[in-house]
Structures are given as structure tokens and as C-alpha cells.
Design an enzyme around this catalytic site. Structure first.
Site, mmCIF file in Angstrom:
data_model
loop_
_atom_site.group_PDB
_atom_site.id
_atom_site.type_symbol
_atom_site.label_atom_id
_atom_site.label_comp_id
_atom_site.label_asym_id
_atom_site.label_seq_id
_atom_site.Cartn_x
_atom_site.Cartn_y
_atom_site.Cartn_z
ATOM 1 N N HIS A 66 16.276 8.310 -11.618
ATOM 2 C CA HIS A 66 16.163 9.329 -12.665
ATOM 3 C C HIS A 66 16.340 10.726 -12.093
ATOM 4 O O HIS A 66 16.920 11.598 -12.742
ATOM 5 C CB HIS A 66 14.824 9.207 -13.391
ATOM 6 C CG HIS A 66 14.809 8.093 -14.395
ATOM 7 N ND1 HIS A 66 14.427 8.256 -15.699
ATOM 8 C CD2 HIS A 66 15.145 6.791 -14.276
ATOM 9 C CE1 HIS A 66 14.532 7.102 -16.349
ATOM 10 N NE2 HIS A 66 14.960 6.195 -15.505
ATOM 11 N N ASP A 67 15.840 10.959 -10.881
ATOM 12 C CA ASP A 67 16.048 12.270 -10.283
ATOM 13 C C ASP A 67 17.550 12.526 -10.122
ATOM 14 O O ASP A 67 18.065 13.559 -10.544
ATOM 15 C CB ASP A 67 15.346 12.383 -8.924
ATOM 16 C CG ASP A 67 15.476 13.794 -8.354
ATOM 17 O OD1 ASP A 67 15.481 14.754 -9.168
ATOM 18 O OD2 ASP A 67 15.578 13.949 -7.130
ATOM 19 N N VAL A 70 19.795 12.876 -13.515
ATOM 20 C CA VAL A 70 19.542 14.049 -14.352
ATOM 21 C C VAL A 70 19.567 15.301 -13.468
ATOM 22 O O VAL A 70 18.665 15.524 -12.675
ATOM 23 C CB VAL A 70 18.198 13.919 -15.100
ATOM 24 C CG1 VAL A 70 18.018 15.084 -16.062
ATOM 25 C CG2 VAL A 70 18.116 12.586 -15.850
ATOM 26 N N GLY A 72 21.225 16.001 -10.821
ATOM 27 C CA GLY A 72 21.378 15.797 -9.377
ATOM 28 C C GLY A 72 20.076 15.505 -8.660
ATOM 29 O O GLY A 72 18.987 15.689 -9.204
ATOM 30 N N ASP A 74 17.570 16.594 -6.917
ATOM 31 C CA ASP A 74 16.983 17.897 -6.572
ATOM 32 C C ASP A 74 15.482 17.927 -6.826
ATOM 33 O O ASP A 74 14.884 19.004 -6.906
ATOM 34 C CB ASP A 74 17.657 19.005 -7.398
ATOM 35 C CG ASP A 74 17.358 18.851 -8.888
ATOM 36 O OD1 ASP A 74 16.901 17.745 -9.297
ATOM 37 O OD2 ASP A 74 17.557 19.805 -9.650
ATOM 38 N N SER A 76 14.010 17.506 -9.474
ATOM 39 C CA SER A 76 13.663 18.080 -10.790
ATOM 40 C C SER A 76 12.745 17.141 -11.571
ATOM 41 O O SER A 76 11.940 17.595 -12.389
ATOM 42 C CB SER A 76 14.925 18.392 -11.605
ATOM 43 O OG SER A 76 15.750 17.250 -11.710
ATOM 44 N N PRO A 160 21.994 6.515 -18.781
ATOM 45 C CA PRO A 160 22.426 5.416 -19.639
ATOM 46 C C PRO A 160 21.222 4.805 -20.363
ATOM 47 O O PRO A 160 20.091 4.934 -19.908
ATOM 48 C CB PRO A 160 23.019 4.407 -18.648
ATOM 49 C CG PRO A 160 22.354 4.716 -17.340
ATOM 50 C CD PRO A 160 22.041 6.186 -17.354
ATOM 51 N N HIS A 190 16.582 -4.117 -11.234
ATOM 52 C CA HIS A 190 15.794 -4.755 -12.293
ATOM 53 C C HIS A 190 15.311 -6.150 -11.898
ATOM 54 O O HIS A 190 14.846 -6.906 -12.734
ATOM 55 C CB HIS A 190 16.595 -4.793 -13.605
ATOM 56 C CG HIS A 190 16.785 -3.429 -14.214
ATOM 57 N ND1 HIS A 190 17.598 -3.193 -15.278
ATOM 58 C CD2 HIS A 190 16.238 -2.226 -13.886
ATOM 59 C CE1 HIS A 190 17.561 -1.893 -15.589
ATOM 60 N NE2 HIS A 190 16.742 -1.293 -14.756
HETATM 61 C C1 HEM Z 1 22.365 0.662 -15.782
HETATM 62 C C2 HEM Z 1 21.640 1.436 -16.548
HETATM 63 C C3 HEM Z 1 20.143 1.346 -16.607
HETATM 64 C C4 HEM Z 1 19.394 1.272 -17.728
HETATM 65 C C5 HEM Z 1 19.902 1.306 -19.151
HETATM 66 C C6 HEM Z 1 18.009 1.155 -17.325
HETATM 67 C C7 HEM Z 1 16.938 1.058 -18.189
HETATM 68 C C8 HEM Z 1 15.651 0.786 -17.810
HETATM 69 C C9 HEM Z 1 14.548 0.610 -18.715
HETATM 70 C C10 HEM Z 1 14.625 0.760 -20.242
HETATM 71 C C11 HEM Z 1 13.455 0.305 -17.978
HETATM 72 C C12 HEM Z 1 12.036 0.002 -18.495
HETATM 73 C C13 HEM Z 1 11.282 1.284 -18.690
HETATM 74 C C14 HEM Z 1 9.906 1.084 -19.264
HETATM 75 O O1 HEM Z 1 9.657 0.165 -20.012
HETATM 76 O O2 HEM Z 1 9.022 1.911 -18.942
HETATM 77 C C15 HEM Z 1 13.854 0.278 -16.598
HETATM 78 C C16 HEM Z 1 13.017 0.000 -15.541
HETATM 79 C C17 HEM Z 1 13.396 0.111 -14.225
HETATM 80 N N1 HEM Z 1 14.628 0.504 -13.760
HETATM 81 FE FE1 HEM Z 1 16.306 0.757 -14.854
HETATM 82 N N2 HEM Z 1 17.955 1.158 -15.959
HETATM 83 C C18 HEM Z 1 19.229 1.276 -15.479
HETATM 84 C C19 HEM Z 1 19.597 1.385 -14.154
HETATM 85 C C20 HEM Z 1 18.704 1.437 -13.108
HETATM 86 C C21 HEM Z 1 19.040 1.813 -11.762
HETATM 87 C C22 HEM Z 1 20.416 2.305 -11.312
HETATM 88 C C23 HEM Z 1 17.900 1.703 -11.029
HETATM 89 C C24 HEM Z 1 17.675 2.006 -9.567
HETATM 90 C C25 HEM Z 1 18.522 1.705 -8.619
HETATM 91 C C26 HEM Z 1 16.871 1.229 -11.922
HETATM 92 C C27 HEM Z 1 15.582 0.925 -11.545
HETATM 93 C C28 HEM Z 1 14.587 0.519 -12.401
HETATM 94 C C29 HEM Z 1 13.280 0.064 -11.944
HETATM 95 C C30 HEM Z 1 12.842 -0.117 -10.505
HETATM 96 C C31 HEM Z 1 12.534 -0.177 -13.087
HETATM 97 C C32 HEM Z 1 11.057 -0.603 -13.135
HETATM 98 C C33 HEM Z 1 10.210 0.666 -13.122
HETATM 99 C C34 HEM Z 1 8.710 0.452 -12.977
HETATM 100 O O3 HEM Z 1 8.280 -0.601 -12.515
HETATM 101 O O4 HEM Z 1 7.978 1.391 -13.304
HETATM 102 N N3 HEM Z 1 17.381 1.102 -13.170
HETATM 103 N N4 HEM Z 1 15.190 0.588 -16.515
#
Ligand code: HEM
Ligand SMILES: *[C@@H]1O[C@H](CO)[C@@H](O)[C@H](O)[C@H]1NC(C)=O
Ligand SMILES: *[C@@H]1O[C@H](CO)[C@@H](O)[C@H](O)[C@H]1NC(C)=O
Length: 321
Positions: A66-67, A70, A72, A74, A76, A160, A190
Site C-alpha cells: 500500500h505504501d 499510493v 510511491g 515514501d 506516506s 487495484p 495472499h
Molecule cells: C492484485 C491486487 C490486489 C488486491 C485487489 C488486493 C486486495 C486485498 C484485500 C481486499 C485484502 C483483505 C483486506 C481486509 O479484509 O482487511 C488483502 C489482504 C492482503 N493483501 Fe492484498 N491485494 C492485492 C495485491 C496484493 C499485493 C501485491 C500484496 C503484497 C505483495 C498483497 C498483500 C496482502 C496481504 C499480506 C494481505 C493480508 C493482510 C493482513 O493480514 O492484514 N496484496 N488484499
């Protein structure tokens, strides 16, 4: 899985020693002269935090994503509300791990005050989360500087969403200079961490999404009611250990056992489907792709040189305004 630094698989052959970016140049071992213990201090603190609370690895990796997406990489995402930043990013999406990042920053400040940016600390902590929770590690360049502003209105155009289809995900990553290979590799994050029912119910009602495994969906319907309960937490990976970063994610995609449309859709395009299959079949190849993509993501729109500042604390700019 608590893996020590020496047990983790070290993936070296990833990138050249210098990563060029649009706005500057990051370097491996950036702190070798100014703070030789910087990366070790981050690693020690991160290992301790995750061994005390195994779900924190996922929190650090998501904070880094997320950093970087959004405005870059940085830091933020870490700024608290203030007069000059009345609506910071962190108010837009609830994320975990802010207090723990402050703990890591304090450990680094104790070794070299005022030298290491919060943006780099987050990048190193995300890298070290892969070591502790995934059993592999890799070099991460440094040299990012901390920004002065944070605005939640930057989020919608940058991040996204979980309902997106593969072509839109590829565009979203492309807008940040990342490839479809990076998209598929990073989605493997994920395999660990948490989500909430609100992101899954659109796939459960009024009828089960046809791309979801039926038994998996029926089980989710019992946890996530049609109405209410949107805030109920769920593990991203309901098949194996939700605190392990691994290529299990790709097996889950193939089995129809993932949470979001944005996960399942990676199988609906021939080229990304092939990547999913390859990552499912070759865990070490996936680790190398994940590592390379984490480095690529860490180069998005960075501040370098004399841009921005080195924050004293991660939650506020040095002027405190
Ligand atoms: C491809 C597009 C992506 C979408 C649409 C997306 C969306 C989401 C959503 C909706 C959640 C659940 C949030 C919640 O219920 O609080 C989540 C969790 C998570 N996402 Fe993604 N994500 C994406 C890509 C990524 C990327 C690139 C990473 C890191 C390399 C990532 C790492 C994570 C992690 C580790 C969690 C679990 C967070 C936690 O345990 O607090 N995601 N994501
Ligand atoms: C990191 O931990 C190791 C092992 O406990 C210790 O020897 C080292 O001094 C620590 N380094 C820093 C910078 O805290
Ligand atoms: C930012 O807010 C958090 C949560 O309210 C708090 O724990 C932290 O100390 C704040 N940081 C700064 C630098 O004000």
C-alpha cells in the site's frame, strides 16, 4: 514457521546491483557506510515481532504494497493525521502493523539516530517477513526518502480492487511500472494474512460465484452471512497454515479456493493461467519471482537524494505540522 536467517534460502541472482527508477537510484547496501547495522537492526526487530505474533509478517508485506502503490514508496502510509495532512492514507483503508513499524524504527534509531528512512525500514521489514514467514530471503536496495504528505484521495486511482478482472489488474500494475509476471508473483502474498467477509460476500450471494469451488463456497456462507457480519475476519488461505508465505496460493487458485475475484481471475487469461500453474509447480522459481517483484515494487516513484526527509518517527513529519 520460524526460520532463522541462516536457514532461509538466499536468492541472489535477481537483479543488477543497481536498480534504476524514474525518479532516482536505489542501491544495495545503501547504509553500509552511514549505518552498517541498519538492516541487521530491522531484521532482529522484525524477527522478534513475528515470532511473538505470527500474523505480523502479512501485515508488514501489505503495508509495503500500500505504501508503494499510493504515491510511491515514501512511507506516506505511515503518517498520522496532522494540520497539513488532515486526511492521511491510513484513514482510507484499515491496515495492521503501525505500532510494530514504530517499534522497528525505534530499534534502528537506537543504533543510528536520524539516518534510516521509514520507507526503507518498511521495505526491509517486508523483505524480512518473507524470510521469517516464507523461509527465503533476498537483497533489497535502499535509499528511499520519506515524504511529507499523505492524502487518502490518492487511493482510489492507485490501488487495484478485489472485484477487478485480470486485464484491469494488469493495467493497474502496468501504471506502476510492474508487469503481469510481477502481478501474478506478488498475488502469492495472499497465501498468508487476513481478510474480512465484506470482500467475499459479493461472491457468495445471491448465488455462489461459479469460479469458486462449491464446497469451499458453502463453508464460507456459514461463516459470512448474507447480511451483517462484514467485519468478520477470515484467513486469506483457508487450506493450509495462514501464517506461512508460500506458493500454496497458486494451488488454491487452481482449486477455486481463494477469496477474491482478483485472485481467481488470474486463471481466466491464458498467459496468467500459465504463470499460476508454473508458480504452483515450482516453489523456488516462485520465490525468485516474488523476490524480484518485491524489489521492483520497491522502486515505484521513490524520493531519493535530498528529496523529502529522514523522519525521526514514522507517524509524523519532522516539522510535526
Ligand atoms: C492484485 C491486487 C490486489 C488486491 C485487489 C488486493 C486486495 C486485498 C484485500 C481486499 C485484502 C483483505 C483486506 C481486509 O479484509 O482487511 C488483502 C489482504 C492482503 N493483501 Fe492484498 N491485494 C492485492 C495485491 C496484493 C499485493 C501485491 C500484496 C503484497 C505483495 C498483497 C498483500 C496482502 C496481504 C499480506 C494481505 C493480508 C493482510 C493482513 O493480514 O492484514 N496484496 N488484499
Ligand atoms: C541482532 O541479534 C544478534 C543475535 O541476537 C545480536 O548479536 C546482534 O547484536 C543484534 N544486532 C543489532 C543491530 O541489534
Ligand atoms: C500515530 O498514531 C498512533 C495511533 O494513534 C500512535 O500510537 C502513534 O504514537 C502516533 N505517532 C506519532 C508520531 O504521533
Amino acid at each position: 514457521m520460524a526460520t532463522s536467517a541462516c536457514q532461509a534460502l538466499l536468492l541472489m541472482a535477481l537483479a543488477a546491483a543497481v536498480l534504476s527508477t524514474a525518479s532516482g537510484t536505489l542501491k544495495y547496501d545503501f547504509y553500509s557506510l552511514s549505518c552498517p547495522k541498519a538492516e541487521e537492526a530491522v531484521r532482529n526487530a522484525t524477527m522478534k515481532i513475528i515470532s511473538d505474533k505470527p500474523s505480523m509478517g502479512a501485515a508488514f508485506v501489505r503495508l509495503y504494497f500500500h505504501d508503494c502503490f499510493v504515491k510511491g514508496c515514501d512511507a506516506s502510509i505511515l503518517l498520522n493525521q496532522s494540520n497539513s495532512n488532515p486526511q492521511p492514507e491510513k484513514l482510507g483503508i484499515p491496515l495492521r502493523g503501525y505500532d510494530e513499524v514504530n517499534t522497528i524504527k525505534a530499534a534502528v534509531e537506537a543504533v543510528c539516530p536520524g539516518v534510516v528512512s521509514c520507507a526503507d525500514i518498511l521495505a526491509f521489514a517486508a523483505r524480512d517477513s518473507a524470510m521469517v514467514s516464507g523461509g527465503f530471503t533476498f537483497p533489497m536496495p535502499g535509499g528511499r526518502r520519506d515524504g511529507l504528505t499523505s492524502d487518502l484521495s490518492d487511493i482510489p486511482a492507485s490501488l487495484p480492487g478485489p472485484n477487478m478482472q485480470v486485464q484491469d489488474l494488469i493495467k493497474s500494475f502496468g501504471a506502476k511500472g510492474l508487469s503481469a509476471v510481477d502481478l501474478v508473483a506478488l498475488s502469492g502474498a495472499h497465501s498468508f494474512g487476513e481478510t474480512h467477509c465484506s470482500f467475499v460476500t459479493p461472491r457468495l450471494y445471491p448465488t455462489l460465484d461459479k469460479t469458486m469451488d462449491r464446497a469451499f463456497g458453502v463453508a464460507l456462507q456459514t461463516v459470512c452471512p448474507r447480511r451483517g457480519g462484514g467485519g468478520t475476519p477470515l484467513d486469506n488461505n483457508r487450506v493450509t497454515d495462514p501464517n506461512v508465505l508460500s506458493n500454496q496460493y497458486y494451488k488454491n487458485v487452481i482449486a477455486g479456493q481463494v477469496m477474491f475475484t482478483s485472485d481467481q481471475t488470474l486463471r481466466s487469461d491464458a498467459s496468467t493461467a500459465k504463470m499460476v500453474q508454473d508458480n504452483a509447480d515450482n516453489p523456488v522459481a516462485w520465490m525468485a519471482r516474488f523476490a524480484a517483484a518485491m524489489v521492483n515494487m520497491g522502486g515505484i516513484e521513490v524520493l531519493t537524494g535530498t528529496q523529502g526527509e529522514i523522519r525521526k518517527v514514522c507517524g509524523a513529519t519532522n516539522s510535526g505540522s
